[in-house]
Write an enzyme that holds these catalytic residues in place. Structure first.
Site, mmCIF file in Angstrom:
data_model
loop_
_atom_site.group_PDB
_atom_site.id
_atom_site.type_symbol
_atom_site.label_atom_id
_atom_site.label_comp_id
_atom_site.label_asym_id
_atom_site.label_seq_id
_atom_site.Cartn_x
_atom_site.Cartn_y
_atom_site.Cartn_z
ATOM 1 N N ARG A 39 -9.190 4.788 16.738
ATOM 2 C CA ARG A 39 -8.684 3.419 16.482
ATOM 3 C C ARG A 39 -8.635 3.146 14.978
ATOM 4 N NH1 ARG A 39 -12.050 -0.758 19.832
ATOM 5 N NH2 ARG A 39 -10.661 -2.188 18.720
ATOM 6 N N HIS A 49 -16.012 -10.346 15.392
ATOM 7 C CA HIS A 49 -16.399 -9.155 16.162
ATOM 8 C C HIS A 49 -16.602 -7.937 15.272
ATOM 9 C CE1 HIS A 49 -14.454 -11.145 19.940
ATOM 10 N NE2 HIS A 49 -15.637 -11.658 19.639
ATOM 11 N N THR A 82 -4.212 -14.316 21.347
ATOM 12 C CA THR A 82 -5.467 -14.053 22.046
ATOM 13 C C THR A 82 -5.363 -14.514 23.490
ATOM 14 O OG1 THR A 82 -7.878 -14.365 22.042
ATOM 15 C CG2 THR A 82 -6.531 -16.228 21.291
HETATM 16 N N1 APR Z 1 2.348 -11.791 19.296
HETATM 17 C C1 APR Z 1 1.417 -12.669 19.745
HETATM 18 N N2 APR Z 1 0.627 -12.429 20.818
HETATM 19 C C2 APR Z 1 0.808 -11.249 21.455
HETATM 20 C C3 APR Z 1 1.738 -10.273 21.043
HETATM 21 C C4 APR Z 1 2.529 -10.585 19.904
HETATM 22 N N3 APR Z 1 3.459 -9.730 19.431
HETATM 23 N N4 APR Z 1 1.655 -9.211 21.889
HETATM 24 C C5 APR Z 1 0.692 -9.505 22.793
HETATM 25 N N5 APR Z 1 0.198 -10.731 22.543
HETATM 26 C C6 APR Z 1 -0.845 -11.462 23.262
HETATM 27 C C7 APR Z 1 -1.016 -11.086 24.708
HETATM 28 O O1 APR Z 1 -0.123 -11.846 25.526
HETATM 29 C C8 APR Z 1 -2.484 -11.498 24.953
HETATM 30 O O2 APR Z 1 -2.553 -12.868 25.335
HETATM 31 O O3 APR Z 1 -2.077 -11.134 22.637
HETATM 32 C C9 APR Z 1 -3.129 -11.350 23.578
HETATM 33 C C10 APR Z 1 -4.084 -10.177 23.486
HETATM 34 O O4 APR Z 1 -5.164 -10.447 24.359
HETATM 35 P P1 APR Z 1 -6.346 -9.361 24.444
HETATM 36 O O5 APR Z 1 -5.775 -8.010 24.559
HETATM 37 O O6 APR Z 1 -7.307 -9.872 25.489
HETATM 38 O O7 APR Z 1 -7.035 -9.434 23.005
HETATM 39 P P2 APR Z 1 -8.039 -10.517 22.480
HETATM 40 O O8 APR Z 1 -7.762 -11.874 23.033
HETATM 41 O O9 APR Z 1 -8.067 -10.379 20.997
HETATM 42 O O10 APR Z 1 -9.447 -9.985 23.079
HETATM 43 C C11 APR Z 1 -10.625 -10.652 22.650
HETATM 44 O O11 APR Z 1 -11.904 -8.943 23.778
HETATM 45 O O12 APR Z 1 -12.150 -6.695 24.272
HETATM 46 C C12 APR Z 1 -12.621 -7.726 23.486
HETATM 47 O O13 APR Z 1 -13.665 -7.544 21.394
HETATM 48 C C13 APR Z 1 -12.419 -7.435 22.015
HETATM 49 O O14 APR Z 1 -11.855 -8.974 20.221
HETATM 50 C C14 APR Z 1 -11.495 -8.548 21.531
HETATM 51 C C15 APR Z 1 -11.729 -9.645 22.555
#
Ligand code: APR
Length: 254
Positions: A68, A117, A194
């Site tokens: 990563r 994080h 998010t």
């Molecule tokens: N622009 C904006 N949002 C986007 C894009 C984009 N181009 N592509 C995807 N997304 C959105 C998705 O629809 C989703 O809602 O980004 C979000 C990503 O969600 P997750 O994968 O759950 O990531 P995140 O919310 O950062 O996770 C929180 O979970 O696994 C743990 O520690 C890890 O910090 C992370 C935490």
């Protein structure tokens, strides 16, 4: 609810930009929960993102984080990171609070980023906590799933672990305290990319809303929000750049 995020940005004294993995998606960094492409679709977090997993198989865990980290070294900040850095020049105070462990906000020019994080670039000894410096050169990109023996601590010879917050671990107290404080005092809170399912980070937009801030969510996948919140449906780079233009006119690199 008549006002718009752009109008509120124009008169805001303090803006908080809260980001998740979606903010780095357009830089080619996988998110966690997106269908098919998310990391948790392909890897088991319990096997990789916990301290128990690391102690059980340090090489598998370290190899995965090195994969990563190298992806981040080879990635570039995208339009969202750049627009967020640009926004800081239009408002009196802007704080970036990120759940992401990459350094793309910093490389786009954002200052004093709060990492709730942790970071892929701040490994430390799992036993004595001594910080460890990793080579910045991205030698050969590790294959995903390859096992790499973690480095050893120069002080106590313990294993060096990734500087990220694992499931079941507390957030760094200073980062959480700072994130909470700015959510409580900002005028505008932009929540970008998010899924809002991981606490306590996911509490921050609610804290901002509770104290009367304008809260806007930016995500290509619409999800339910209260009638008090705004939703800008689309990719972060597109939505952030159009929000900047709407609020402040054509910004230099438009
Ligand atoms: N622009 C904006 N949002 C986007 C894009 C984009 N181009 N592509 C995807 N997304 C959105 C998705 O629809 C989703 O809602 O980004 C979000 C990503 O969600 P997750 O994968 O759950 O990531 P995140 O919310 O950062 O996770 C929180 O979970 O696994 C743990 O520690 C890890 O910090 C992370 C935490």
């Amino acid at each position: 609810m008549t006002s718009t995020p752009a109008l509120q940005l124009r008169k805001a004294q303090h803006v908080v930009v809260f980001t998740g993995a979606g903010a780095s998606a357009e830089s080619g960094i996988p998110t966690f929960r997106d269908e098919l492409t998310g990391l948790w679709e392909r890897f088991d977090p319990a096997q990789l993102a916990t301290s128990e997993a690391f102690r059980a198989d340090p090489s598998l865990c370290w190899g995965w984080y090195e994969w990563r980290r190298h992806k981040v070294l080879q990635a570039q900040p995208n339009g969202a990171h750049l627009a967020i850095a640009e926004l800081a020049m239009h408002v009196p105070k802007l704080t970036v609070v990120t759940q992401n462990v990459d350094d793309l906000h910093e490389r786009a020019g954002s200052q004093d980023v709060i990492h709730l994080h942790g970071s892929l670039h701040s490994p430390r000894c799992i036993d004595c906590g001594l910080a460890h410096t990793l080579p910045l050169t991205s030698e050969a990109q590790p294959e995903d799933g390859s096992r790499i023996e973690p480095p050893r601590c120069s002080a106590c010879d313990g294993y060096v672990r990734p500087g990220v917050v694992w499931f079941g671990e507390m957030l760094p107290e200073d980062a959480w305290g700072a994130g909470l404080a700015v959510a409580q005092e900002c005028d505008v809170f932009l929540s970008i990319g998010t899924s809002g399912v991981v606490y306590p980070a996911a509490e921050l937009p609610l804290r901002a809303l509770g104290q009367g801030a304008t809260v806007a969510h930016i995500n290509p996948v619409r999800f339910d929000v209260s009638s008090q919140e705004h939703f800008l449906e689309g990719p972060a780079s597109v939505m952030m750049q159009s929000l900047l233009r709407e609020a402040f006119g054509n910004h230099p690199d438009s």
